[in-house]
Design a protein around this motif. Sequence first.
Motif: not given
Length: 254
Positions: A65-71, A154, A156
């Motif tokens: 996961v490259t960004a905290p908000g992806d999940l 990734t 997303d």
Amino acid sequence: MTGSSPAEMPFLEHLEELRWRLFKIALALAIGIGVSFVLIFSKQIDVVAILSEPIRPFLKGPMIVTAPGDLFDIAMDAAITLGLIAASPVIAWQIWGFLSPALYKHEKKVVIPALVGAAVLFLLGMLLAFKYVVPVTLAFFFSFQSEAAVVMPTVDRFIGLIISMCLAFGAIFELPVVIALLSALGIVQPEYLSKFRRHAAVGCLIAAAVITPGSDPTSLLLLTIPLYGLYEVSITVSKLIVRRRERSLAAEAA
């Protein structure tokens, strides 16, 4: 309203009915999305684990996961999708309840099976994509993997690929329903569809090659067969509907 004319009352009543039906649809969507989000947030439904099933055999480690908000974005998208699926019977019922008074009896006999068939075929198309097409596509992409580079997908982007392919196949499987409706309206004739069987076979082969790029001949053939089978089903459905339509028109003329 004492000053309203008789022609205005039905229109106002239709607006009131439409308002309440839209309210019921919005309420069903809110409940469906809310319950789905609670189930996902409480880990009762692990969306990432379910959707990552086709790629697991090809990974040497977990996806990243490259960004905290992806999940969170994935959880929201999944909640909205599940909410739409859960609320779809209510939505279909409200739309049907609003439109059915304006339809003729023979039109109602066509619309109801078309709605049921559309839902079933859409789910079958998504299931075929998830269970077969996606693994074949991933096998092709991962065949270029080298020991000098490690593929780390990734979350997303991979789940976006899964959803887009499943939706594409679900849309393709709507072909018989579209042909059925066009035949019921007299726009498409089964003789016209039968005339272009060869063109349809080539088109299905091209579509299968585009959807699963670089797949082996066996996989390409196994994917082309159900696509062309849908075209043959469309011809049969078109013949049945045209015959019934002609009998209905003959009975009305008599």
